[in-house]
Design a protein around this motif. Structure first.
Motif, PDB file in Angstrom:
ATOM      1  N   PHE A 189       0.826  -1.201   0.000  1.00 44.76           N
ATOM      2  CA  PHE A 189       0.000   0.000   0.000  1.00 44.76           C
ATOM      3  C   PHE A 189       0.864   1.255   0.000  1.00 44.76           C
ATOM      4  N   VAL A 190       1.976   1.201   0.716  1.00 42.27           N
ATOM      5  CA  VAL A 190       2.881   2.354   0.740  1.00 42.27           C
ATOM      6  C   VAL A 190       3.405   2.645  -0.663  1.00 42.27           C
ATOM      7  N   GLU A 191       3.816   1.605  -1.375  1.00 40.97           N
ATOM      8  CA  GLU A 191       4.320   1.791  -2.736  1.00 40.97           C
ATOM      9  C   GLU A 191       3.244   2.370  -3.643  1.00 40.97           C
ATOM     10  N   GLN A 192       2.001   1.920  -3.468  1.00 39.86           N
ATOM     11  CA  GLN A 192       0.908   2.438  -4.293  1.00 39.86           C
ATOM     12  C   GLN A 192       0.596   3.894  -3.952  1.00 39.86           C
ATOM     13  N   LEU A 193       0.686   4.255  -2.694  1.00 38.21           N
ATOM     14  CA  LEU A 193       0.469   5.651  -2.312  1.00 38.21           C
ATOM     15  C   LEU A 193       1.544   6.554  -2.912  1.00 38.21           C
TER      16      LEU A 193
END
Length: 205
Positions: A189-193
């Motif tokens: 999720f961090v990478e997608q954010l």
């Protein structure tokens, strides 16, 4: 047949190579199973710092107050009418797994089916969710929750601030975490954010 029989008779299990078995569970963990030097079967989680699943074993009524008419937290708050009424909640974004809508006759709900695993494409759910939040804030207060209120809820809250207030990922997440210290999106999720930051033209790179 005689050849096969001779091979079986000469078989020595000590000649076998050690192998590991890796299994990815529904909550995102990768569990490795192997035999140690004594022949005992062992297991270990190999991506402990990457998956976002948090065992929810204690009641958690802490609410992160993000903006006027926008709060987030755990599934425990979603079941407590007194807390919801105290904040004037009129809309709930339910991102929890197997969490029912407790007050459908009193509140408006949006159910978002998102698994808390690093490979889940969470950005595809942002537009509809943020539209619901905008509409809810205009007429009342929105409460956003997942199960533990740690990974999914903080991801959507961070993304919402990025979209509506043009905040960078770092600034938005830092603010979210200041309001609820347990906030921690999983690694995927961090990478997608961070990709979302680029999409919104907010990246400083």
């Amino acid at each position: 047949m005689s050849s096969l029989l001779s091979q079986l008779q000469s078989f020595n299990k000590k000649q076998l190579r050690k192998t590991d078995t890796a299994v990815r569970t529904e909550d995102g963990r990768v569990i490795r199973e192997y035999k140690d030097d004594s022949g005992n079967i062992r297991t270990e989680v190999t991506n402990r710092d990457q998956y976002g699943f948090v065992a929810d074993v204690l009641m958690d009524f802490q609410v992160g107050e993000i903006r006027d008419n926008l709060i987030f937290g755990s599934q425990d708050v979603a079941a407590e009418w007194d807390i919801l009424a105290r904040y004037g909640v009129t809309h709930i974004v339910n991102i929890g797994t197997y969490v029912k809508n407790y007050f459908p006759d009193k509140l408006k709900y949006l159910n978002v089916k998102v698994n808390d695993t690093p490979d889940t494409k969470v950005l595809s759910y942002f537009d509809d969710t943020f539209k619901f939040i905008d509409e809810g804030r205009q007429s009342g207060c929105v409460f956003l929750h997942c199960n533990a209120g740690v990974s999914r809820a903080s991801t959507f809250t961070t993304g919402y601030l990025m979209r509506t207030e043009k905040m960078t990922y770092e600034d938005a997440f830092s603010y979210v975490k200041s309001k609820r210290p347990s906030a921690r999106p999983n690694a995927g999720f961090v990478e997608q954010l961070k990709e979302y930051e680029k999409t919104l033209g907010l990246s400083k790179e």
